[in-house]
Design a protein around this motif. Structure first.
Motif, PDB file in Angstrom:
ATOM      1  N   ARG A   1     -89.792 -57.026 -29.620  1.00  0.00           N
ATOM      2  CA  ARG A   1     -90.265 -58.103 -28.731  1.00  0.00           C
ATOM      3  C   ARG A   1     -89.605 -58.014 -27.364  1.00  0.00           C
ATOM      4  NH1 ARG A   1     -89.470 -63.687 -31.510  1.00  0.00           N
ATOM      5  NH2 ARG A   1     -90.411 -64.292 -29.528  1.00  0.00           N
ATOM      6  N   LEU A   2     -88.471 -57.335 -27.268  1.00  0.00           N
ATOM      7  CA  LEU A   2     -87.768 -57.193 -25.998  1.00  0.00           C
ATOM      8  C   LEU A   2     -88.072 -55.874 -25.305  1.00  0.00           C
ATOM      9  CD1 LEU A   2     -84.207 -58.504 -26.998  1.00  0.00           C
ATOM     10  CD2 LEU A   2     -86.127 -59.808 -26.058  1.00  0.00           C
ATOM     11  N   VAL A   3     -88.572 -54.890 -26.057  1.00  0.00           N
ATOM     12  CA  VAL A   3     -88.765 -53.534 -25.558  1.00  0.00           C
ATOM     13  C   VAL A   3     -90.223 -53.130 -25.740  1.00  0.00           C
ATOM     14  CG1 VAL A   3     -88.132 -51.122 -25.925  1.00  0.00           C
ATOM     15  CG2 VAL A   3     -86.382 -52.891 -26.060  1.00  0.00           C
ATOM     16  N   PRO A   4     -90.873 -52.574 -24.708  1.00  0.00           N
ATOM     17  CA  PRO A   4     -92.248 -52.073 -24.892  1.00  0.00           C
ATOM     18  C   PRO A   4     -92.300 -51.024 -25.992  1.00  0.00           C
ATOM     19  CG  PRO A   4     -91.643 -52.127 -22.565  1.00  0.00           C
ATOM     20  CD  PRO A   4     -90.382 -52.400 -23.332  1.00  0.00           C
ATOM     21  N   ALA A   5     -93.420 -50.964 -26.680  1.00  0.00           N
ATOM     22  CA  ALA A   5     -93.553 -50.022 -27.801  1.00  0.00           C
ATOM     23  C   ALA A   5     -93.258 -48.594 -27.371  1.00  0.00           C
ATOM     24  CB  ALA A   5     -94.964 -50.120 -28.393  1.00  0.00           C
ATOM     25  N   ALA A   6     -93.639 -48.238 -26.136  1.00  0.00           N
ATOM     26  CA  ALA A   6     -93.418 -46.878 -25.658  1.00  0.00           C
ATOM     27  C   ALA A   6     -91.950 -46.535 -25.514  1.00  0.00           C
ATOM     28  CB  ALA A   6     -94.120 -46.687 -24.314  1.00  0.00           C
ATOM     29  N   HIS A   7     -91.096 -47.569 -25.423  1.00  0.00           N
ATOM     30  CA  HIS A   7     -89.663 -47.334 -25.211  1.00  0.00           C
ATOM     31  C   HIS A   7     -88.832 -47.630 -26.456  1.00  0.00           C
ATOM     32  CE1 HIS A   7     -89.578 -46.190 -21.046  1.00  0.00           C
ATOM     33  NE2 HIS A   7     -90.248 -47.252 -20.657  1.00  0.00           N
ATOM     34  N   LEU A   8     -89.479 -47.817 -27.596  1.00  0.00           N
ATOM     35  CA  LEU A   8     -88.701 -48.102 -28.808  1.00  0.00           C
ATOM     36  C   LEU A   8     -87.777 -46.948 -29.166  1.00  0.00           C
ATOM     37  CD1 LEU A   8     -91.159 -49.950 -31.216  1.00  0.00           C
ATOM     38  CD2 LEU A   8     -89.010 -50.806 -30.278  1.00  0.00           C
ATOM     39  N   MET A   9     -88.256 -45.716 -29.042  1.00  0.00           N
ATOM     40  CA  MET A   9     -87.410 -44.560 -29.332  1.00  0.00           C
ATOM     41  C   MET A   9     -86.186 -44.562 -28.422  1.00  0.00           C
ATOM     42  SD  MET A   9     -87.179 -41.615 -31.142  1.00  0.00           S
ATOM     43  CE  MET A   9     -88.819 -41.009 -31.555  1.00  0.00           C
TER      44      MET A   9
END
Length: 424
Positions: free
Chosen positions: A144-152
């Motif tokens: 919820r704090l991080v865009p899905a593209a930046h989860l890694m």
């Protein structure tokens, strides 16, 4: 309708702002870095407190590890329901404050002459319950704090903090234990949890616009996460690999400080130094995790990370007194590198493919199984150490740890380069 695409997460990340510009993530990252440092200091202080101050036996020391992880077996599934129903950030704050109070009670008990092994067991067990709640909420809040593209990238940065803390924390813990005594070391751990709570307070959490599903019977809700995992073959293989590895890693972890102190005659400073050396592998790999994943492949990297470092594990039971104790650190460094690369890829995939409404329960189901075996592994380590001797027990444990790679090597992951990205 949800569709799977083959687009690389790295390309998708290039179109979204960097995490270095995310105030919320930087607060979370900073708070967790401090908390991880305090925890690593305490991880050395707890067994040293039991062994040197309370004169505990090998099995009694292994019970501390058992009690630390037993709450994952008992409370993970209910914790997932709680994390999906309440404000996750507030739940994490409450857990941090509770853990701070528990850690600070240890030096107070020592000061008034009431520090006993039973009291230490109680503190460790209660802190473990709060850690379960915190961990489930933490893994569910990050997407919820991080865009899905930046989860890694986000998971990798948090992994770097864990290994940076492992790099310096044990040495600090060993030095502080020698200077001020093991009980007083927990003053720093309590302060670290207070800092973590403060950073969470400062996070400006975006509104949760996820539609809440209708309430279902508690029994059904507790098994939602397990049901989702069963329908995802890749998650099943990853879960089996993680569970097997955790069992044997914790079996060795429950006796490693005892092994170094009683077999290798290591001082508290040397014990801390070994753990610091072990963190180098994870720290380096954490910095390079995104690049390694893109180079090797986000699917391939999962089984490569599990299989490749295995021969280095054999250095751990080969360690000898004196400078030979560092062989144990090299073996741990290989495992640390494996754990960071494997966990970053596996967790990022799980967070991407799981619907937000049940992410807490899916994370909880993972923790219930793969962390639930940890207390059993701790008891196994203590039992093996008592029956086979500490060195013999370590041989069993390191070979068992390496064998975990078979679950992902002999799976569909071996024929894939990248995991499918998920888009709406």
């Amino acid at each position: 309708m949800t569709q799977q695409t083959a687009e690389s997460p790295a390309k998708e990340a290039g179109r979204t702002p960097s995490l270095w510009r995310s105030r919320n993530f930087l607060l979370l990252w900073g708070g967790q870095t401090v908390a991880e440092l305090g925890t690593r200091i305490a991880n050395v202080a707890v067994p040293l407190l039991a062994a040197d101050v309370l004169d505990a036996t090998v099995f009694q020391i292994s019970l501390l590890t058992f009690l630390t992880w037993l709450p994952y077996l008992l409370f993970s599934l209910p914790a997932g329901i709680v994390a999906d129903r309440v404000d996750q950030r507030r739940l994490m704050i409450a857990c941090d404050l509770g853990r701070a109070a528990l850690m600070l009670s240890l030096p107070v008990a020592a000061l008034v002459g009431q520090l006993t092994l039973a009291f230490l067991y109680a503190v460790v067990g209660l802190a473990g319950v709060l850690t379960v709640l915190f961990t489930v909420a933490y893994k569910s809040l990050l997407p919820r704090l991080v865009p899905a593209a930046h989860l890694m990238d986000g998971n990798a940065k948090l992994g770097i903090s864990q290994d940076a803390a492992e790099l310096v924390g044990p040495t600090i813990g060993g030095v502080l234990t020698g200077l001020v005594g093991a009980a007083r070391v927990f003053l720093g751990n309590g302060f670290a949890f207070l800092v973590s709570a403060l950073t969470l307070v400062l996070i400006r959490q975006p509104p949760d616009d996820t539609p809440q599903p209708p309430r279902v019977p508690l029994r059904v809700e507790m098994t939602d996460g397990l049901g989702f995992i069963r329908r995802q073959p890749i998650l099943v293989n990853i879960l089996a690999c993680t569970t097997w590895s955790n069992f044997f890693v914790m079996a060795s972890g429950s006796i490693e400080v005892t092994f170094m102190v009683r077999e290798l005659h290591a001082s508290p400073v040397q014990v801390g130094l070994v753990f610091s050396v072990s963190a180098v592998g994870g720290l380096v790999v954490g910095v390079l995790a995104a690049r390694l994943s893109a180079w090797i492949g986000s699917a391939r990297v999962i089984w490569v990370a599990m299989a490749a470092p295995g021969p280095f594990y054999l250095l751990m039971p080969l360690a000898q007194p004196g400078w030979g104790v560092l062989l144990y650190g090299v073996g741990l460094a290989a495992f640390s590198a494996n754990a960071v690369l494997f966990n970053v890829a596996a967790m990022s995939y799980r967070q991407r493919i799981t619907p937000p409404a049940i992410l807490g329960r899916v994370n909880a189901a993972f923790l219930w199984i793969c962390f639930g075996v940890i207390p059993l592994g701790a008891l196994t380590g203590g039992t093996l150490g008592t029956t086979l001797g500490l060195r013999g027990a370590l041989w069993v444990c390191v070979l068992g740890t390496w064998a975990a790679c078979l679950f992902v090597v002999c799976s569909p992951l071996r024929r894939m380069r990248d995991l499918p990205a998920v888009s709406s």
